[in-house]
Design an enzyme around this catalytic site. Structure first.
Site, short mmCIF file in Angstrom:
data_model
loop_
_atom_site.label_atom_id
_atom_site.label_comp_id
_atom_site.label_asym_id
_atom_site.label_seq_id
_atom_site.Cartn_x
_atom_site.Cartn_y
_atom_site.Cartn_z
N ASP A 162 0.78 -1.35 0.13
CA ASP A 162 -0.09 -0.06 -0.06
C ASP A 162 0.88 1.28 -0.24
OD1 ASP A 162 -2.07 -1.61 0.14
OD2 ASP A 162 -1.75 -1.93 2.11
N LYS B 119 2.03 2.31 -4.98
CA LYS B 119 2.92 1.71 -6.32
C LYS B 119 2.12 2.29 -7.63
CE LYS B 119 3.14 -2.36 -4.53
NZ LYS B 119 2.86 -2.19 -3.24
N ASN C 245 -5.34 -10.16 -3.97
CA ASN C 245 -4.83 -9.46 -2.87
C ASN C 245 -4.45 -8.10 -3.05
OD1 ASN C 245 -2.82 -10.45 -4.01
ND2 ASN C 245 -1.94 -11.18 -2.14
N GLY D 176 -4.42 -4.11 -4.59
CA GLY D 176 -5.25 -3.13 -4.52
C GLY D 176 -4.43 -1.94 -5.19
N HIS D 177 -4.19 -1.71 -6.33
CA HIS D 177 -3.44 -0.56 -6.86
C HIS D 177 -4.57 0.68 -7.31
CE1 HIS D 177 0.14 -3.46 -7.66
NE2 HIS D 177 -0.47 -3.22 -6.26
N GLN E 76 2.04 -5.98 -3.38
CA GLN E 76 2.49 -6.36 -1.98
C GLN E 76 3.87 -5.97 -1.70
OE1 GLN E 76 1.28 -9.51 -3.56
NE2 GLN E 76 -0.71 -8.52 -3.12
N GLY F 79 0.48 14.39 -3.77
CA GLY F 79 -1.14 14.24 -3.81
C GLY F 79 -1.40 12.99 -4.65
P1 IMP Z 1 -2.65 -12.83 1.67
O1 IMP Z 1 -1.79 -12.37 0.59
O2 IMP Z 1 -4.21 -12.53 1.43
O3 IMP Z 1 -2.41 -14.29 1.92
O4 IMP Z 1 -2.45 -12.02 3.11
C1 IMP Z 1 -1.26 -12.18 3.79
C2 IMP Z 1 -0.73 -10.90 4.51
O5 IMP Z 1 -0.45 -10.12 3.22
C3 IMP Z 1 -1.72 -10.27 5.18
O6 IMP Z 1 -1.31 -9.48 6.43
C4 IMP Z 1 -2.25 -9.13 4.25
O7 IMP Z 1 -3.24 -8.20 4.67
C5 IMP Z 1 -1.12 -8.64 3.50
N1 IMP Z 1 -1.43 -8.35 2.09
C6 IMP Z 1 -1.57 -9.13 1.01
N2 IMP Z 1 -1.91 -8.21 -0.19
C7 IMP Z 1 -1.56 -6.88 0.30
C8 IMP Z 1 -1.57 -5.76 -0.36
O8 IMP Z 1 -1.90 -5.46 -1.69
N3 IMP Z 1 -1.30 -4.76 0.53
C9 IMP Z 1 -0.94 -4.87 1.58
N4 IMP Z 1 -1.04 -6.03 2.41
C10 IMP Z 1 -1.37 -6.98 1.79
#
Ligand code: IMP
Length: 428
Positions: free
Chosen positions: A13, A16, A40, A42-43, A229, A419
Site C-alpha cells: 500500500d 505503487k 489480494n 489493490g492498486h 505487495q 497528492g
Molecule cells: P494474503 O496475501 O491474502 O495471503 O495475506 C497475507 C498478508 O499480506 C496479510 O497480512 C495481508 O493483509 C497482506 N497483504 C496481502 N496483499 C496486500 C496488499 O496488496 N497490500 C497490503 N497488504 C497485503
C-alpha cells in the site's frame, strides 16, 4: 536504462499504482507487466480526480496503446478478472491497454478461498485464496489456463482436485458443511464461462508471455514491471510467517515472467510513513492521535478489503533492507503531503535489542518483538505542498525529511508524491 520495475519496500500500500501509472506514460515502455500476487493487491490510480482501483490488471491499463501483461507468477481468479475488465469497460469502453495473460497462470479455485477462510485468520490474510492457491502451485496440484483448452480436460482436472480438497476441508480441517458446498458441475460450468468470456474479448489474449516479452526486448522496446505487495510481505525475505505467499521482491520478476530484462532500473516505492494491514510485528506503529490523523488524511483503508490500516512512523531501516534485497537504484516517496501539519516527525534509523544497537532491520520476528526503534526526531511543516512541483520549492523541513531518509537508507529519492492525482508528483 531500457526496462524498469516498481516495487514496494514496506508492507504494501505504498502507492505503487500511481508511480506505475506515471512511468507508463513514457513512450519507451510499450508494456506493463504484473509478475506475482493475485487479487489480494489493490492498486489505485487517480486521473483528473477520477479514481480507479485495480486488483489484477496492471496499473498501465489506462493507456490504450500499451499492452498489459499478467505474467505466469500471478494467480488469477477468472471471475474477478472478468468483473474488473467489465467495470473498467463500463467507464472507458475498449479504450484500455490490450491484456495478455500467461497461459501458465494458475487459477484460484473456490476451495482455495474456503481454506483461506479457515486458516488465514491468524495471519489476517485478504481471504482471497492466495496462500492455498500458491500452496497448490508448489505442491504441483494447481490448475492453469493451459488446462482449459478443452472443457473435457478442464473438467477432469477439476474432478481430481475437488475430490482431494473435499477431503482436506471435510476431514483435515473438520468442516464437512463447507466441503459439501463445493459442487463439481457448478464449478466447471462457471469457470468455463469465465475463461471463455476472457477469450471472447478482443482486447484480451491468453498466450506465452515469456516469448512475447523476449520479442519486445529484441525490438528494443522498454518494459515496465509492477510489483504487488512489498518487500516485508515477501515469502522469503519478509516478516515470515506474517507475509503473503509470493516473491514480492525483485526475484519474483524473473520466475513470474520467464524473462530476463537486459537492463533494469529498480525503483522502490516508500510511503512517507509506514502502514500495515493484517497481523504481525510493526515496531514503529502508533496508536495515538497521530495514527488516527495519518489514517484519516491518508485514507488508510484497504483498497481490497476496506480494513483500516495500522499506521506509524517512517522506518528508514526497512528502506535500507529493501535496498539491499532488491538492489534498488532509486526511491519514489509517496504521500508526503499527508504529513503536512504534524508538528514533530520521527524516523526510525536503528534498533536497540538487549542494550545493543542494531543498524539493520531485524527481520526475525522473535527479535523484532523485542527490538525498540531508535528515532531521529525532526521538525514538521505546516504548508500545503500539493501544488509544489520542484524539490527546491518544498518547505525546508520537508526537504530535510527526504534527506534524512536518503542518508539513512543509502538510496536516492528521485520522485516525491504530493497528492493522489497523476500530476501531483515532484520529479528530481
Ligand atoms: P494474503 O496475501 O491474502 O495471503 O495475506 C497475507 C498478508 O499480506 C496479510 O497480512 C495481508 O493483509 C497482506 N497483504 C496481502 N496483499 C496486500 C496488499 O496488496 N497490500 C497490503 N497488504 C497485503
Amino acid at each position: 536504462m531500457n526496462h524498469a520495475v516498481v516495487l514496494g519496500t514496506q508492507w504494501g500500500d505504498e502507492g505503487k499504482g500511481k508511480i506505475v501509472d506515471f512511468l507508463a506514460r513514457q513512450k519507451r515502455f510499450t508494456s506493463v507487466v504484473r509478475y506475482q500476487g493475485g487479487n489480494n493487491a489493490g492498486h489505485t490510480v487517480v486521473v483528473g480526480g477520477e479514481r480507479f482501483a485495480f486488483h489484477l490488471l496492471p496499473s498501465g491499463i489506462l493507456y490504450k496503446q500499451k499492452t498489459c501483461v499478467i505474467g505466469n507468477g500471478v494467480i488469477v481468479d477468472p471471475k474477478v478478472l472478468n468483473f474488473e475488465i467489465r467495470r473498467l469497460e463500463k467507464r472507458v469502453g475498449k479504450k484500455h491497454a490490450r491484456i495478455l495473460i500467461s497461459e501458465k497462470c494458475h487459477l484460484i479455485m473456490p476451495w482455495h478461498q474456503i481454506i483461506d477462510g479457515i486458516i488465514g485468520g491468524k495471519l489476517g490474510t485478504t481471504q482471497r485464496g492466495i496462500g492455498p492457491c500458491y500452496t497448490d502451485v508448489n505442491a504441483r496440484r494447481g490448475i492453469r489456463f493451459m488446462d482449459a483448452k478443452s472443457k473435457k480436460v478442464f473438467g477432469l482436472r477439476v474432478k481430481e482436485e475437488l475430490a482431494w480438497n473435499k477431503k482436506l476441508i471435510g476431514l483435515a480441517y473438520g468442516q464437512p458443511k463447507l466441503a459439501r458446498r463445493l459442487n463439481e458441475a457448478k464449478i466447471v460450468t462457471s469457470y468455463w464461462r469465465w475463461i471463455n468470456l476472457l477469450k471472447a474479448n478482443r482486447r484480451v489474449e491468453i498466450d506465452d508471455c515469456s516469448e512475447w516479452l523476449n520479442r519486445r526486448q529484441a525490438k528494443g522496446e522498454g518494459i515496465l514491471f509492477e510489483g504487488a505487495q512489498a518487500t516485508l510481505l515477501d515469502v522469503a525475505h519478509g516478516t515470515y510467517p506474517f507475509v503473503t505467499s509470493s516473491n514480492a521482491t525483485v526475484g519474483g520478476l524473473y520466475t513470474g515472467t520467464g524473462f530476463r530484462p537486459r537492463q533494469l532500473s529498480v525503483v522502490g516505492v516508500v510511503k512517507a510513513y509506514t502502514t500495515r494491514v493484517g497481523t504481525g510485528p510493526f515496531p514503529t506503529e502508533l496508536t495515538d492521535a497521530v495514527a488516527e490523523r495519518l489514517r484519516e488524511v491518508g485514507h488508510e483503508y484497504g483498497t481490497t478489503t476496506g480494513r483500516p490500516r495500522r499506521c506509524g512512523w517512517l522506518d528508514a531501516t526497512i528502506v535500507n533492507y529493501a535496498r539491499k534485497i532488491n538492489g534498488l537504484d532509486s526511491v519514489a516517496v509517496t504521500k508526503l503531503d499527508v504529513l503536512s501539519g504534524i508538528e514533530k516527525l520521527k524516523v526510525a534509523v536503528a534498533y536497540k535489542v538487549d542494550g545493543k544497537t542494531l543498524n539493520t532491520f531485524p527481520v526475525d520476528v522473535e527479535l523484532l518483538n523485542q527490538a525498540k526503534p531508535v528515532y531521529r526526531q525532526v521538525a514538521g511543516w505546516e504548508e500545503d505542498i500539493t501544488r509544489v512541483r520542484k524539490f527546491s520549492q518544498l518547505p525546508r523541513a520537508a526537504r530535510e525529511y527526504i534527506k534524512l531518509l536518503e542518508a539513512a537508507s543509502e538510496v536516492k529519492v528521485t520522485m516525491i508524491g504530493v497528492g493522489p492525482n497523476r500530476n501531483e508528483l515532484i520529479v528530481r
